[in-house]
Design a protein around this motif. Structure first.
Motif, PDB file in Angstrom:
ATOM      1  N   TRP A  35       0.637  -1.385   0.050  1.00 42.48           N
ATOM      2  CA  TRP A  35      -0.053  -0.251   0.007  1.00 42.48           C
ATOM      3  C   TRP A  35       0.806   1.792  -0.370  1.00 42.48           C
ATOM      4  CZ3 TRP A  35      -1.248   3.008   4.167  1.00 42.48           C
ATOM      5  CH2 TRP A  35      -2.446   4.859   3.790  1.00 42.48           C
ATOM      6  N   ALA A  36       1.828   1.082   0.949  1.00 39.71           N
ATOM      7  CA  ALA A  36       2.938   2.160   0.611  1.00 39.71           C
ATOM      8  C   ALA A  36       2.490   4.008   1.119  1.00 39.71           C
ATOM      9  CB  ALA A  36       3.857   1.874  -0.493  1.00 39.71           C
ATOM     10  N   GLY A  37       1.925   3.359   2.204  1.00 39.11           N
ATOM     11  CA  GLY A  37       1.023   5.066   2.504  1.00 39.11           C
ATOM     12  C   GLY A  37       0.394   5.704   1.486  1.00 39.11           C
ATOM     13  N   GLY A  38      -0.735   4.924   1.328  1.00 44.80           N
ATOM     14  CA  GLY A  38      -0.969   5.893  -0.174  1.00 44.80           C
ATOM     15  C   GLY A  38      -0.397   6.442  -1.490  1.00 44.80           C
ATOM     16  N   ARG A  39       0.752   5.617  -1.597  1.00 47.20           N
ATOM     17  CA  ARG A  39       1.652   6.611  -2.971  1.00 47.20           C
ATOM     18  C   ARG A  39       1.073   5.685  -4.411  1.00 47.20           C
ATOM     19  NH1 ARG A  39       7.818   6.250  -3.029  1.00 47.20           N
ATOM     20  NH2 ARG A  39       7.995   5.953  -5.842  1.00 47.20           N
ATOM     21  N   HIS A  40       0.310   4.317  -4.316  1.00 47.11           N
ATOM     22  CA  HIS A  40      -0.538   3.819  -5.218  1.00 47.11           C
ATOM     23  C   HIS A  40      -1.694   4.538  -6.032  1.00 47.11           C
ATOM     24  CE1 HIS A  40       3.808   2.533  -5.613  1.00 47.11           C
ATOM     25  NE2 HIS A  40       3.698   1.396  -4.748  1.00 47.11           N
ATOM     26  N   ASP A  41      -2.260   5.006  -4.716  1.00 44.25           N
ATOM     27  CA  ASP A  41      -3.951   4.831  -4.429  1.00 44.25           C
ATOM     28  C   ASP A  41      -4.582   5.946  -6.069  1.00 44.25           C
ATOM     29  OD1 ASP A  41      -3.430   4.177  -1.879  1.00 44.25           O
ATOM     30  OD2 ASP A  41      -4.549   5.804  -0.963  1.00 44.25           O
ATOM     31  N   TRP A  42      -3.166   6.602  -6.560  1.00 44.86           N
ATOM     32  CA  TRP A  42      -3.542   6.674  -8.099  1.00 44.86           C
ATOM     33  C   TRP A  42      -4.812   6.309  -8.669  1.00 44.86           C
ATOM     34  CZ3 TRP A  42      -1.794   5.285 -12.357  1.00 44.86           C
ATOM     35  CH2 TRP A  42      -0.558   4.455 -12.516  1.00 44.86           C
ATOM     36  N   THR A  43      -4.386   4.941  -8.561  1.00 48.11           N
ATOM     37  CA  THR A  43      -4.348   3.778  -9.429  1.00 48.11           C
ATOM     38  C   THR A  43      -6.038   4.186  -9.671  1.00 48.11           C
ATOM     39  OG1 THR A  43      -4.575   2.110  -8.466  1.00 48.11           O
ATOM     40  CG2 THR A  43      -2.698   2.219  -9.984  1.00 48.11           C
ATOM     41  N   VAL A  44      -6.563   3.727  -8.750  1.00 49.04           N
ATOM     42  CA  VAL A  44      -8.394   3.945  -8.481  1.00 49.04           C
ATOM     43  C   VAL A  44      -8.741   4.725  -9.391  1.00 49.04           C
ATOM     44  CG1 VAL A  44      -8.214   1.812  -7.156  1.00 49.04           C
ATOM     45  CG2 VAL A  44      -8.903   4.120  -6.484  1.00 49.04           C
ATOM     46  N   GLN A  45      -8.100   6.351  -9.887  1.00 52.83           N
ATOM     47  CA  GLN A  45      -8.527   7.555 -10.472  1.00 52.83           C
ATOM     48  C   GLN A  45      -8.590   7.058 -11.899  1.00 52.83           C
ATOM     49  OE1 GLN A  45      -7.941  11.178  -7.752  1.00 52.83           O
ATOM     50  NE2 GLN A  45      -6.811   9.328  -6.053  1.00 52.83           N
ATOM     51  N   LEU A  46      -8.119   6.491 -12.181  1.00 53.19           N
ATOM     52  CA  LEU A  46      -7.527   6.354 -13.267  1.00 53.19           C
ATOM     53  C   LEU A  46      -9.034   7.213 -14.619  1.00 53.19           C
ATOM     54  CD1 LEU A  46      -4.970   3.237 -14.252  1.00 53.19           C
ATOM     55  CD2 LEU A  46      -5.216   6.122 -14.345  1.00 53.19           C
ATOM     56  N   PRO A  47     -10.282   6.683 -14.465  1.00 49.03           N
ATOM     57  CA  PRO A  47     -10.864   7.479 -15.501  1.00 49.03           C
ATOM     58  C   PRO A  47     -11.444   8.562 -14.849  1.00 49.03           C
ATOM     59  CG  PRO A  47     -11.835   4.916 -14.070  1.00 49.03           C
ATOM     60  CD  PRO A  47     -10.801   5.708 -13.151  1.00 49.03           C
ATOM     61  N   ARG A  48     -10.780   9.175 -14.018  1.00 51.37           N
ATOM     62  CA  ARG A  48     -11.020  10.697 -13.915  1.00 51.37           C
ATOM     63  C   ARG A  48     -10.101  11.901 -14.923  1.00 51.37           C
ATOM     64  NH1 ARG A  48      -8.299  14.173 -10.755  1.00 51.37           N
ATOM     65  NH2 ARG A  48      -7.371  12.638  -8.965  1.00 51.37           N
ATOM     66  N   PHE A  49      -8.766  11.014 -14.387  1.00 56.85           N
ATOM     67  CA  PHE A  49      -7.798  11.727 -15.234  1.00 56.85           C
ATOM     68  C   PHE A  49      -7.756  11.167 -15.940  1.00 56.85           C
ATOM     69  CE2 PHE A  49      -5.001   9.713 -10.632  1.00 56.85           C
ATOM     70  CZ  PHE A  49      -4.747  11.550 -10.737  1.00 56.85           C
TER      71      PHE A  49
ATOM     72  N   GLY B 161      -9.234  14.335 -22.182  1.00 55.05           N
ATOM     73  CA  GLY B 161      -9.496  14.609 -22.790  1.00 55.05           C
ATOM     74  C   GLY B 161     -10.312  13.455 -23.213  1.00 55.05           C
ATOM     75  N   PHE B 162     -10.301  12.526 -23.115  1.00 50.15           N
ATOM     76  CA  PHE B 162     -11.034  11.098 -23.413  1.00 50.15           C
ATOM     77  C   PHE B 162     -12.590  11.219 -22.720  1.00 50.15           C
ATOM     78  CE2 PHE B 162      -6.613   9.649 -23.447  1.00 50.15           C
ATOM     79  CZ  PHE B 162      -7.030   8.374 -24.186  1.00 50.15           C
ATOM     80  N   GLN B 163     -12.781   9.930 -23.578  1.00 50.34           N
ATOM     81  CA  GLN B 163     -14.324  10.074 -23.015  1.00 50.34           C
ATOM     82  C   GLN B 163     -14.859   8.487 -23.341  1.00 50.34           C
ATOM     83  OE1 GLN B 163     -16.029  11.700 -27.228  1.00 50.34           O
ATOM     84  NE2 GLN B 163     -16.642   9.539 -28.208  1.00 50.34           N
ATOM     85  N   GLU B 164     -16.247   8.859 -21.787  1.00 54.58           N
ATOM     86  CA  GLU B 164     -17.003   7.725 -21.669  1.00 54.58           C
ATOM     87  C   GLU B 164     -15.935   6.776 -20.757  1.00 54.58           C
ATOM     88  OE1 GLU B 164     -18.823   5.125 -24.768  1.00 54.58           O
ATOM     89  OE2 GLU B 164     -19.539   7.272 -25.663  1.00 54.58           O
ATOM     90  N   ALA B 165     -15.028   7.364 -20.189  1.00 55.58           N
ATOM     91  CA  ALA B 165     -14.240   6.229 -19.236  1.00 55.58           C
ATOM     92  C   ALA B 165     -14.846   5.375 -17.963  1.00 55.58           C
ATOM     93  CB  ALA B 165     -12.932   7.633 -18.486  1.00 55.58           C
ATOM     94  N   LYS B 166     -14.246   4.959 -18.129  1.00 54.35           N
ATOM     95  CA  LYS B 166     -15.075   3.779 -17.221  1.00 54.35           C
ATOM     96  C   LYS B 166     -14.295   2.612 -16.909  1.00 54.35           C
ATOM     97  CE  LYS B 166     -17.013   0.474 -21.072  1.00 54.35           C
ATOM     98  NZ  LYS B 166     -17.813  -0.525 -21.258  1.00 54.35           N
TER      99      LYS B 166
END
Length: 289
Positions: free
Chosen positions: A188-202, A207-212
């Motif tokens: 988990w590394a203190g949240g170092r990799h928490d970005w992965t679950v936010q990929l649709p937002r990124f 500029g992408f559409q219909e991210a899921k």
């Protein structure tokens, strides 16, 4: 055996992607095992929402292609497609004469600018497991590069680990698994990799559409196999620390792997869900031409 909080991942800061620094054959074997486990868990290579939209002669890229197993499997699925693989290290890929006729593999560092001849070339771009490549918890520079590679209307698929929802599963609640719990905390590394679950937002921000995003856990029949693969990764990490001159830290992780394996025999396992994020680059319209 308590790990020193806040120091483990800082040991590799500034060294880039540290896995596969020496025993390349073992690293390649781990990557091949990883491919087959992911294929069994996901039941697809190309997301089923995307595959029907691809032409039979699609131009496909696999970025950070590793040993090339994904490319070779997709070449059977799409025999008329043109498949390009890219990686920073190509010595794990089979000799060109052993690759399918529709597969090519070339050097490219995903953190560098996209070569001009790759811009707007691809109907579909795939990448997987960049969790140790993304810098400063920000995948957007990589997403921008992958977007540049796509034709208008092309699709991006990013397969990744969900380090937020990882857990230690037990066949019996009474099983004691402190080493695996420590391995979970380290991963988990203190949240170092928490970005992965936010990929649709990124994806949407870039500029992408219909991210899921889909999340796929470990079925009972794969729990132990995935656990062993995670232990192989941790062992490879420890071997890399040795090469960096950090023997004391490496010894800690070697012990952690040994103890975790004993706990897995008793019925405990580290489970890290997989996520698959897909999105489309907006197609050209009459107004945009």
């Amino acid at each position: 055996m308590a790990a020193e909080k806040g120091t483990d991942w800082s040991l590799i800061d500034g060294h880039g992607y540290i896995l596969d620094r020496d025993r390349s054959h073992a690293a390649a074997s781990r990557l091949n095992l990883q491919f087959f486990l992911w294929k069994d868990a996901l039941k697809f290579n190309i997301h089923p929402s995307v595959l029907p939209s691809l032409p039979s002669n699609a131009v496909v890229a696999d970025v950070a292609c590793g040993t090339g197993m994904w490319l070779m499997d997709v070449s059977r699925q799409l025999p008329d497609a043109h498949l390009d693989g890219f990686d920073l290290v190509l010595r794990q890929v089979p000799h060109r004469k052993w690759l399918p006729a529709n597969v090519n593999v070339n050097y490219w560092n995903i953190l560098e600018d996209v070569p001009d001849n790759l811009i707007g070339k691809y109907d579909y771009v795939h990448t997987r497991l960049l969790v140790l490549v993304v810098q400063h918890k920000d995948p957007r520079p990589i997403i921008r590069n992958l977007r540049k590679m796509l034709k208008p209307g092309g699709y991006l698929q990013w397969d990744e680990l969900d380090c937020v929802h990882m857990c230690v599963k037990k066949a019996d609640p009474a099983v004691h698994a402190p080493a695996l719990e420590q391995l979970r905390e380290w991963s988990w590394a203190g949240g170092r990799h928490d970005w992965t679950v936010q990929l649709p937002r990124f994806f949407t921000e870039e500029g992408f559409q219909e991210a899921k995003m889909d999340r796929v856990g470990d079925g009972p029949e794969l729990i132990r196999a995935f656990n062993e693969q995670h232990l192989l990764t941790a062992e490879e990490f420890a071997e890399s620390l040795v090469k960096l001159g950090k023997q004391e830290a490496a010894a800690k992780y070697f012990r952690l792997v040994e103890e975790s394996y004993e706990e897995s025999i008793a019925g405990a396992a580290l489970c890290v869900p997989r996520i698959v994020c897909v999105a489309q680059k907006p197609p050209l319209t009459v107004d945009s031409v």
